[in-house]
Motif scaffolding. Structure first.
Motif: not given
Length: 414
Positions: A86-91, A95-99
């Motif tokens: 049930g895990i959904q990754v938010t936008e 963005l924080e992961g890319m940063e």
């Protein structure tokens, strides 16, 4: 941080400049045809070719196509398991992961994406990579929240070994091979060959032939160093070596590093951790050219301490001189290692920036060591070490869980 990202980052450390990679022959036949089927999911030839490109741009060790296939399969399994939970990754998380990933290369997200694009890597490829990592991290936090316990004796052992200091010294030899974009493939091939060496004579000969550092004149040999002086990400890699063994090629910005362990000894003295490094970087056009190196020698002869560099840089653009204070873990790996070899007032002219076009003249200003004197600070440090050990344990559990998913999956190569 998920284990697979941490492992890649500890070897990666700064981003190597981008280069264009020719897609594999199979992928060129039909980019959007299935290349691999993972249970009910499909990995296309396009996705495979893009991941290969990204690994090449990052100058990741190993065979890019083999690594890309394994990583994409694992990503599919990670995402599927996260969805089942049930895990959904938010936008915002993406963005924080890319940063965060770009920051390990001392770049902004936009700069990182530009470097990838120059190598033919689409932004969506990087986003998919980060999405899988974030989804797995969230899943692991949910799946293993309270299954890990760390005994006090384990914390004691960590403190005695490398928690607040270490009584371990290492004797290393180094090779830093320049790898600007146009020479990256050749540099990787040379580095892979050197990584198989087991004799000091072989390694020393290669250092004299290929290394860009001052130590090449001595066959790459470095003096004894406390393990605490090495960059944090490099320590476990070195500690896993036996005398005579060489590390896998370690990508750094505009280059590839290799280290051979020549000796290991206990000193009976726990050297405190380095808490902060004060250093300066003076940038000289020309990369590793003879002219730039000559200019670096002139500058070095004119300065005795970091403050003197302000006079050298006077009248030049502001960006020509960069003075910083940072913890070793916050430094790019190549910078951290070069600084670890210097005493205050000494310089290094082995590194480059701007795709190898700019020489970075480093000077160590000061090195402050951490001394934990009061009880509250020691207790806080014990908590930090306990958390680190728990994170390691969770990472091991997650890796085992992923291995089980892979073993039970139906994986078909097209």
């Amino acid at each position: 941080m998920p284990v697979f990202l941490t492992r890649l980052l500890s070897l990666l450390l700064p981003l190597v400049a981008a280069l264009t990679v020719v897609p594999s022959t199979g992928a060129a036949q039909n980019l959007f045809a299935p290349a691999i089927r993972v249970n009910e999911q499909v990995i296309t030839n396009y996705e495979l070719s893009q991941r290969i490109r990204m690994l090449e741009v990052l100058n990741a060790p190993g065979d890019p196509e083999e690594t890309a296939r394994e990583d994409l399969v694992d990503d599919r399994l990670r995402l599927a398991e996260a969805r089942r939970a049930g895990i959904q990754v938010t936008e915002q998380e993406i963005l924080e992961g890319m940063e965060e990933f770009a920051g390990r290369a001392d770049l902004s997200r936009e700069e990182f994406l530009t470097a990838l694009a120059q190598g033919g890597v689409e932004e969506q490829t990087f986003r998919d990579f980060v999405r899988a990592g974030v989804a797995w991290r969230n899943f692991v936090r949910q799946r293993f929240p309270s299954e890990v316990d760390v005994a006090e004796i384990e914390v004691d052992r960590a403190i005695a070994g490398d928690g607040t200091g270490s009584n371990l010294r290492v004797l290393l030899s180094e090779i830093i091979i320049p790898a600007p974009p146009q020479e990256a493939a050749r540099a990787r091939a040379v580095a892979e060959e050197i990584s198989t060496y087991t004799s000091e004579a072989q390694f020393s000969s290669a250092a004299r032939q290929y290394s860009a550092t001052r130590s090449r004149e001595n066959g790459g040999r470095l003096p004894w160093q406390d393990i605490t002086e090495l960059p944090p990400g490099l320590r476990p890699i070195i500690q896993r070596l036996s005398p005579g063994e060489v590390t896998d090629p370690l990508p750094i910005q505009n280059g590839i590093a290799l280290f051979q362990l020549r000796g290991l000894e206990e000193t009976g003295y726990d050297a405190p951790e380095v808490a902060q490094v004060d250093y300066a970087a003076y940038y000289i056009p020309g990369g590793l050219s003879a002219e730039a190196q000559a200019r670096a020698r002139v500058v070095t002869s004119e300065v005795d301490r970091c403050d003197d560099l302000y006079g050298v840089a006077q009248g030049q653009p502001a960006g020509v001189l960069d003075r910083r204070q940072a913890a070793p873990a916050e430094l790019p790996t190549d910078v951290a290692f070069e600084l670890s070899k210097l005493d205050p007032g000494e310089t290094s002219a082995a590194l480059t920036r701007n795709n190898g076009q700019t020489l970075m003249l480093l000077m160590l200003c000061s090195r402050d060591r951490e001394v934990i004197a009061d009880r509250d600070a020691r207790d806080e440090r014990r908590e930090e070490i306990g958390l680190e050990l728990r994170n390691q344990r969770v990472g091991q559990l997650a890796e085992r869980y992923l291995a089980e998913l892979r073993a039970n999956a139906r994986i078909v190569e097209e």
